[in-house]
Design a protein around this motif. Structure first.
Motif, PDB file in Angstrom:
ATOM      1  N   ALA A 113       0.740  -1.163   0.020  1.00 49.76           N
ATOM      2  CA  ALA A 113       0.075   0.195  -0.047  1.00 49.76           C
ATOM      3  C   ALA A 113       1.065   1.297   0.107  1.00 49.76           C
ATOM      4  CB  ALA A 113      -1.055   0.002   1.155  1.00 49.76           C
ATOM      5  N   VAL A 114       0.494   2.177  -0.716  1.00 54.39           N
ATOM      6  CA  VAL A 114       1.389   3.299  -0.888  1.00 54.39           C
ATOM      7  C   VAL A 114       0.459   4.690  -0.984  1.00 54.39           C
ATOM      8  CG1 VAL A 114       3.331   2.087  -2.072  1.00 54.39           C
ATOM      9  CG2 VAL A 114       1.419   3.344  -3.615  1.00 54.39           C
ATOM     10  N   PRO A 115       1.015   5.740  -0.915  1.00 57.73           N
ATOM     11  CA  PRO A 115       0.044   6.938  -0.915  1.00 57.73           C
ATOM     12  C   PRO A 115      -0.549   7.009  -2.337  1.00 57.73           C
ATOM     13  CG  PRO A 115       2.176   7.420   0.043  1.00 57.73           C
ATOM     14  CD  PRO A 115       2.328   6.167  -0.264  1.00 57.73           C
ATOM     15  N   GLY A 116      -1.798   7.695  -2.388  1.00 61.14           N
ATOM     16  CA  GLY A 116      -2.140   7.825  -3.512  1.00 61.14           C
ATOM     17  C   GLY A 116      -3.748   7.534  -3.873  1.00 61.14           C
ATOM     18  N   ARG A 117      -4.383   7.616  -4.938  1.00 59.81           N
ATOM     19  CA  ARG A 117      -5.867   7.439  -5.037  1.00 59.81           C
ATOM     20  C   ARG A 117      -5.761   5.812  -5.267  1.00 59.81           C
ATOM     21  NH1 ARG A 117     -10.903   8.386  -5.434  1.00 59.81           N
ATOM     22  NH2 ARG A 117     -12.212   8.116  -7.218  1.00 59.81           N
ATOM     23  N   GLY A 118      -6.840   5.193  -4.808  1.00 58.73           N
ATOM     24  CA  GLY A 118      -6.889   3.765  -5.146  1.00 58.73           C
ATOM     25  C   GLY A 118      -7.676   3.724  -6.490  1.00 58.73           C
ATOM     26  N   SER A 119      -7.913   2.683  -6.984  1.00 59.37           N
ATOM     27  CA  SER A 119      -8.681   2.396  -7.959  1.00 59.37           C
ATOM     28  C   SER A 119     -10.295   2.445  -7.716  1.00 59.37           C
ATOM     29  CB  SER A 119      -8.550   0.948  -8.164  1.00 59.37           C
ATOM     30  OG  SER A 119      -7.261   0.813  -8.742  1.00 59.37           O
ATOM     31  N   GLY A 120     -11.140   3.000  -8.861  1.00 59.43           N
ATOM     32  CA  GLY A 120     -12.099   3.461  -8.775  1.00 59.43           C
ATOM     33  C   GLY A 120     -13.207   2.719  -7.833  1.00 59.43           C
ATOM     34  N   PHE A 121     -13.142   1.259  -8.082  1.00 62.52           N
ATOM     35  CA  PHE A 121     -14.084   0.378  -7.449  1.00 62.52           C
ATOM     36  C   PHE A 121     -13.731  -0.139  -6.267  1.00 62.52           C
ATOM     37  CE2 PHE A 121     -15.695   0.699 -11.911  1.00 62.52           C
ATOM     38  CZ  PHE A 121     -16.881   0.996 -11.618  1.00 62.52           C
ATOM     39  N   SER A 122     -12.297  -0.035  -5.817  1.00 60.94           N
ATOM     40  CA  SER A 122     -11.679  -0.658  -4.638  1.00 60.94           C
ATOM     41  C   SER A 122     -11.926   0.201  -3.550  1.00 60.94           C
ATOM     42  CB  SER A 122     -10.325  -0.810  -5.093  1.00 60.94           C
ATOM     43  OG  SER A 122      -9.551  -1.576  -4.326  1.00 60.94           O
ATOM     44  N   LEU A 123     -12.096  -0.717  -2.298  1.00 65.23           N
ATOM     45  CA  LEU A 123     -12.461   0.010  -1.108  1.00 65.23           C
ATOM     46  C   LEU A 123     -11.663   1.000  -0.439  1.00 65.23           C
ATOM     47  CD1 LEU A 123     -13.916  -3.195   0.792  1.00 65.23           C
ATOM     48  CD2 LEU A 123     -15.286  -1.234  -0.175  1.00 65.23           C
ATOM     49  N   GLU A 124     -10.225   0.844  -1.031  1.00 68.83           N
ATOM     50  CA  GLU A 124      -9.212   2.040  -0.483  1.00 68.83           C
ATOM     51  C   GLU A 124      -9.441   3.209  -1.378  1.00 68.83           C
ATOM     52  OE1 GLU A 124      -6.733   0.307  -3.812  1.00 68.83           O
ATOM     53  OE2 GLU A 124      -8.385  -0.354  -2.585  1.00 68.83           O
ATOM     54  N   ALA A 125     -10.263   3.281  -2.123  1.00 64.50           N
ATOM     55  CA  ALA A 125     -10.254   4.629  -2.957  1.00 64.50           C
ATOM     56  C   ALA A 125     -10.225   5.920  -2.411  1.00 64.50           C
ATOM     57  CB  ALA A 125     -11.154   4.487  -3.971  1.00 64.50           C
ATOM     58  N   PRO A 126     -11.051   6.161  -1.192  1.00 68.56           N
ATOM     59  CA  PRO A 126     -11.225   7.383  -0.516  1.00 68.56           C
ATOM     60  C   PRO A 126     -10.286   7.491   0.581  1.00 68.56           C
ATOM     61  CG  PRO A 126     -13.087   5.852   0.258  1.00 68.56           C
ATOM     62  CD  PRO A 126     -12.125   5.325  -0.908  1.00 68.56           C
ATOM     63  N   GLU A 127      -9.256   6.546   0.797  1.00 63.83           N
ATOM     64  CA  GLU A 127      -8.363   6.629   1.798  1.00 63.83           C
ATOM     65  C   GLU A 127      -7.114   7.308   1.718  1.00 63.83           C
ATOM     66  OE1 GLU A 127      -9.810   5.140   4.833  1.00 63.83           O
ATOM     67  OE2 GLU A 127     -11.645   5.290   3.801  1.00 63.83           O
ATOM     68  N   GLY A 128      -6.969   7.793   0.472  1.00 66.54           N
ATOM     69  CA  GLY A 128      -5.504   8.362   0.553  1.00 66.54           C
ATOM     70  C   GLY A 128      -4.227   7.444   0.061  1.00 66.54           C
ATOM     71  N   GLN A 129      -4.719   6.042  -0.210  1.00 64.04           N
ATOM     72  CA  GLN A 129      -3.650   5.095  -0.246  1.00 64.04           C
ATOM     73  C   GLN A 129      -4.256   4.207  -1.281  1.00 64.04           C
ATOM     74  OE1 GLN A 129      -3.064   3.608   3.955  1.00 64.04           O
ATOM     75  NE2 GLN A 129      -1.055   3.684   3.147  1.00 64.04           N
ATOM     76  N   ARG A 130      -3.350   3.345  -1.943  1.00 61.78           N
ATOM     77  CA  ARG A 130      -3.771   2.490  -2.888  1.00 61.78           C
ATOM     78  C   ARG A 130      -2.955   1.221  -2.771  1.00 61.78           C
ATOM     79  NH1 ARG A 130      -0.582   2.312  -7.680  1.00 61.78           N
ATOM     80  NH2 ARG A 130       1.161   3.927  -7.607  1.00 61.78           N
ATOM     81  N   PHE A 131      -3.655   0.277  -3.054  1.00 60.53           N
ATOM     82  CA  PHE A 131      -2.841  -1.043  -3.360  1.00 60.53           C
ATOM     83  C   PHE A 131      -2.033  -1.344  -4.587  1.00 60.53           C
ATOM     84  CE2 PHE A 131      -6.365  -2.415  -0.355  1.00 60.53           C
ATOM     85  CZ  PHE A 131      -5.690  -2.924   0.863  1.00 60.53           C
ATOM     86  N   LEU A 132      -1.042  -1.908  -4.430  1.00 60.51           N
ATOM     87  CA  LEU A 132      -0.256  -2.341  -5.681  1.00 60.51           C
ATOM     88  C   LEU A 132       0.398  -3.482  -5.435  1.00 60.51           C
ATOM     89  CD1 LEU A 132       3.087  -1.576  -5.543  1.00 60.51           C
ATOM     90  CD2 LEU A 132       2.524   0.619  -5.583  1.00 60.51           C
ATOM     91  N   ILE A 133       0.972  -4.057  -6.848  1.00 64.97           N
ATOM     92  CA  ILE A 133       1.626  -5.412  -6.700  1.00 64.97           C
ATOM     93  C   ILE A 133       3.142  -4.949  -7.035  1.00 64.97           C
ATOM     94  CG2 ILE A 133       1.835  -7.349  -7.961  1.00 64.97           C
ATOM     95  CD1 ILE A 133      -0.717  -7.940  -7.650  1.00 64.97           C
ATOM     96  N   ARG A 134       4.104  -5.803  -6.128  1.00 63.91           N
ATOM     97  CA  ARG A 134       5.494  -5.810  -6.318  1.00 63.91           C
ATOM     98  C   ARG A 134       5.522  -7.101  -6.762  1.00 63.91           C
ATOM     99  NH1 ARG A 134       7.106  -1.166  -4.876  1.00 63.91           N
ATOM    100  NH2 ARG A 134       5.935   0.137  -3.179  1.00 63.91           N
ATOM    101  N   SER A 135       6.497  -7.627  -7.802  1.00 63.11           N
ATOM    102  CA  SER A 135       6.683  -8.970  -8.130  1.00 63.11           C
ATOM    103  C   SER A 135       8.131  -9.301  -8.352  1.00 63.11           C
ATOM    104  CB  SER A 135       6.021  -9.334  -9.609  1.00 63.11           C
ATOM    105  OG  SER A 135       6.500  -8.456 -10.650  1.00 63.11           O
TER     106      SER A 135
END
Length: 138
Positions: A113-135
């Protein structure tokens, strides 16, 4: 269980048929955000599709809100301790489209999870963070 390659990350229980090693982990930042979202929305799930735009990020939903089917594969299940003294662990399934799994079949995925706007339908969208994948390659 923690991931030795990502300090503090929690390894998800493997769910892919025939696999005993997890291909999925969650960083402490992701766990912190998941805990906040669970407190607001209750049981959760993730889905990673192979699409563009919002589909290129792991999407967090209330459990059962996103309908999975034969085109989806459960990669792993994150187990968190129960709440309020409950011994019952909280389980969060992580799903991926089979088509996307074919592309990422040789990778280990770490959800962060990093600072930023989450994806439109994802629950974190209004939280000021977004999930991302590191592979990384397995």
């Amino acid at each position: 269980m923690t991931d030795s390659k990502t300090p503090g990350a929690i390894i998800a229980r493997p769910e892919v048929a025939g696999e005993s090693e997890s291909r999925l982990a969650f960083t402490p930042a992701a766990i912190e955000l998941i805990e906040r979202l669970w407190a607001m929305h209750g049981p959760l799930m993730f889905h990673q599709s192979g699409g563009c735009c919002d589909g290129s990020a792991p999407m967090c939903y209330q459990a059962g809100e996103f309908k999975t089917g034969g085109q989806d594969l459960k990669l792993g299940t994150l187990e968190l301790p129960g709440l309020g003294g409950s011994a019952e662990p909280r389980e969060i399934a992580f799903w991926m489209s089979r088509e996307q799994f074919e592309v990422w079949a040789h990778t280990h995925l770490t959800i962060d999870a990093v600072p930023g706007r989450g994806s439109g339908f994802s629950l974190e969208a209004p939280e000021g963070q977004r999930f991302l994948i590191r592979s990384r390659l397995l």
